[in-house]
Design an enzyme around this catalytic site. Structure first.
Site, PDB file in Angstrom:
ATOM      1  N   ASP A 245       0.820  -1.203   0.000  1.00 28.19           N
ATOM      2  CA  ASP A 245       0.000   0.000   0.000  1.00 28.19           C
ATOM      3  C   ASP A 245       0.858   1.259   0.000  1.00 28.19           C
ATOM      4  O   ASP A 245       1.867   1.348   0.703  1.00 28.19           O
ATOM      5  CB  ASP A 245      -0.889  -0.015   1.252  1.00 28.19           C
ATOM      6  CG  ASP A 245      -1.819   1.175   1.337  1.00 28.19           C
ATOM      7  OD1 ASP A 245      -2.626   1.343   0.411  1.00 28.19           O
ATOM      8  OD2 ASP A 245      -1.732   1.931   2.325  1.00 28.19           O
ATOM      9  N   HIS A 249       4.927   6.996  -0.861  1.00 33.95           N
ATOM     10  CA  HIS A 249       5.217   7.708   0.380  1.00 33.95           C
ATOM     11  C   HIS A 249       6.308   7.027   1.208  1.00 33.95           C
ATOM     12  O   HIS A 249       6.572   7.461   2.334  1.00 33.95           O
ATOM     13  CB  HIS A 249       3.945   7.814   1.221  1.00 33.95           C
ATOM     14  CG  HIS A 249       2.776   8.339   0.448  1.00 33.95           C
ATOM     15  ND1 HIS A 249       2.622   9.687   0.185  1.00 33.95           N
ATOM     16  CD2 HIS A 249       1.735   7.709  -0.142  1.00 33.95           C
ATOM     17  CE1 HIS A 249       1.518   9.853  -0.533  1.00 33.95           C
ATOM     18  NE2 HIS A 249       0.965   8.669  -0.740  1.00 33.95           N
ATOM     19  N   GLU A 276       1.110  -0.432  -5.025  1.00 32.66           N
ATOM     20  CA  GLU A 276       0.169   0.633  -5.367  1.00 32.66           C
ATOM     21  C   GLU A 276       0.895   1.977  -5.320  1.00 32.66           C
ATOM     22  O   GLU A 276       1.219   2.485  -4.255  1.00 32.66           O
ATOM     23  CB  GLU A 276      -1.010   0.631  -4.386  1.00 32.66           C
ATOM     24  CG  GLU A 276      -2.047   1.699  -4.692  1.00 32.66           C
ATOM     25  CD  GLU A 276      -2.055   2.833  -3.672  1.00 32.66           C
ATOM     26  OE1 GLU A 276      -2.307   3.981  -4.092  1.00 32.66           O
ATOM     27  OE2 GLU A 276      -1.787   2.579  -2.482  1.00 32.66           O
TER      28      GLU A 276
END
Length: 491
Positions: A245, A249, A276
């Site tokens: 996920d 970031h 992702e």
């Protein structure tokens, strides 16, 4: 692990959840257990589960990650079970999946944590939310919810406890009861993970996109248990790999280490992994694709973005460019293709959803993922017409979509392609249109289906009527209604 070409059976993934759906009578894991035999019969080879860990909220989806080691076993955050069920129910569903040859894909939320057990005091600097590299004020002492003690788990599975030293930032100062984005500072702190022209540790959006939400994990800190959790969760569930996920970031070097660590300790060099990275811009994804060097596949968000624009623009959209600037076209061995995601800003509407599914399910390249909300009745997005046609496309993938692919992208509003089949499967011809519905109007494209099909008849697979006679050289004139799609197969 890069995605390989066609095997004896086409691989197919199912995202087995939507954002809000819950079964009216069963736990979600029990629902999964009962559906596994049918899914395998349909042709699904992988099921991507929602995050199985305890969230910060009783009905949290798991993306509000509180305790990764609690799969619905401990009385934490006001509940023993997770939103999806208990640990025993999860493991039972995973065992049933394994017995039917269906791989379980675990959604790993490794970027952040939420729901800390207590707050701590430490120095931090407020930053501009629109440019996280720009300070919005001087360093000050704040109180942040950064201490995770997991008392009710009592050190089972892992004795590690988190504190502010393991994080880079947060969005709440409990001392002043004020929100914002705060970069944790002080002696020895490294700040955000860097983004530099030739060293893409995190994405450069908003100046530096290390911080996404909650309490942001510093993946450079040597003292954490994420690597151990990766091994444990696959050993515990029998899972085949991960959906990672929010990787834009996170420091990509940590993610590479995470993947290689799990593969090494489980002695599974072929462990599946898909990441992702939510961006419709292929250019921004390329540094990450190159950096991972095939260690993970990526969801083809640029292709999804094209589907969204095609559904929004209708007949104005030139279908000949539907695959332009996508992973499946430029990096076919790295592309997990999908139609619908949870981002409502880029929803693919009903008028183009089946055409989009035909493009991901019936072509040679890409590893397709079907969305639960398009297949099963639910209150968020279910459409019976879409579901029925999607089931037919899944069946066509299982029976016919094999062998080399030949494209006939010749018309603004209608394109076609042919799968030539292999020794075990006869192949198919596919056409799709985005032309505005006009009664009686049909498109026609001549396509080559192979010399071995010369003199045969192709029939409509999606509807009961229609035939195409193949000439002595293997060519046929295939048709498709306006704003529709059709699959043709040899009788």
């Amino acid at each position: 692990m890069r995605l390989g070409p066609d095997g004896p059976d086409n691989p197919l993934m199912l995202q087995f959840f939507t954002w809000n759906t819950m079964h009216p009578e069963l736990s979600w894991w029990r629902h999964l257990e009962l559906e596994i035999p049918k899914l395998r019969e349909m042709g699904f080879t992988q099921v991507w589960l929602p995050p199985p860990n305890k969230g910060a909220d009783q009905v949290g989806r798991g993306y509000d990650a509180y305790d990764l080691w609690d799969l619905g076993e401990f009385d934490q955050k006001g509940t023993v079970r997770t939103r999806w069920g208990t640990r025993d129910e999860l493991l039972r569903a995973c065992q049933v999946a394994a017995s039917h040859g269906v791989d379980i894909i675990i959604d790993a939320v490794l970027n952040h944590k939420l729901g800390a057990d207590r707050y701590e005091s430490f120095p931090a600097v407020p930053v501009n939310p629109q440019n996280r590299l720009e300070d919005a004020g001087p360093e000050r002492i704040i109180e942040g919810w950064t201490a995770f003690d997991f008392k009710h788990r009592g050190g089972k599975y892992s004795s590690f406890k988190w504190n502010h030293e393991h994080f880079t930032g947060l969005d709440w100062d409990h001392r002043t009861r004020s929100g914002g984005i705060y970069r944790i500072s002080g002696i020895g702190r490294k700040g955000w993970s860097k983004h530099q022209p030739n060293e893409h540790e995190v994405d450069s959006e908003l100046g530096n996109y290390d911080y996404l939400l909650g309490i942001d994990i510093d993946h450079r800190h040597p003292d954490q248990d994420l690597l151990q959790w990766g091994v444990w969760i696959l050993e515990t569930t029998g899972g085949a790999g991960f959906r990672l996920d929010a990787i834009k970031h996170m420091d990509y070097r940590f993610l590479v280490r995470y993947i290689t660590h799990v593969r090494k300790h489980l002695k599974r060099p072929d462990m599946f992994s898909v990441s992702e990275y939510w961006s419709g811009d292929l250019k921004s994804m390329k540094p990450y694709i190159r950096a991972f060097r095939g260690e993970t596949a990526f969801f083809d968000v640029p292709l999804h973005s094209n589907f969204h624009h095609a559904s929004k623009d209708g007949a104005r959209y030139d279908l000949r460019g539907i695959l332009n600037n996508t992973l499946v076209k430029e990096y076919p061995m790295d592309a997990v293709t999908f139609v619908v995601g949870q981002s409502l800003e880029s929803w693919v509407s009903r008028n183009f959803k089946i055409q989009a599914y035909a493009l991901i399910l019936l072509r040679q390249t890409g590893h397709p993922c079907v969305f639960y909300g398009d297949l099963y009745p639910n209150e968020e997005c279910y459409d019976e017409h879409v579901s029925l046609n999607l089931q037919l496309l899944i069946e066509a993938r299982k029976q016919f979509a094999y062998g080399p692919c030949k494209d006939y992208f010749q018309d603004h509003n209608c394109i076609g392609f042919v799968r030539l089949g292999d020794l075990q499967h006869p192949g198919c011809a596919v056409m799709l249109s985005n032309k505005e519905q006009t009664e009686g109007f049909t498109h026609t494209i001549r396509m080559f289906v192979g010399r071995e099909s010369a003199g045969t008849v192709f029939r409509c697979f999606m509807s009961p009527h229609g035939r195409v006679d193949i000439d002595s050289t293997g060519w046929g004139a295939f048709t498709c209604n306006a704003n529709g799609m059709q699959v043709w197969v040899r009788s």
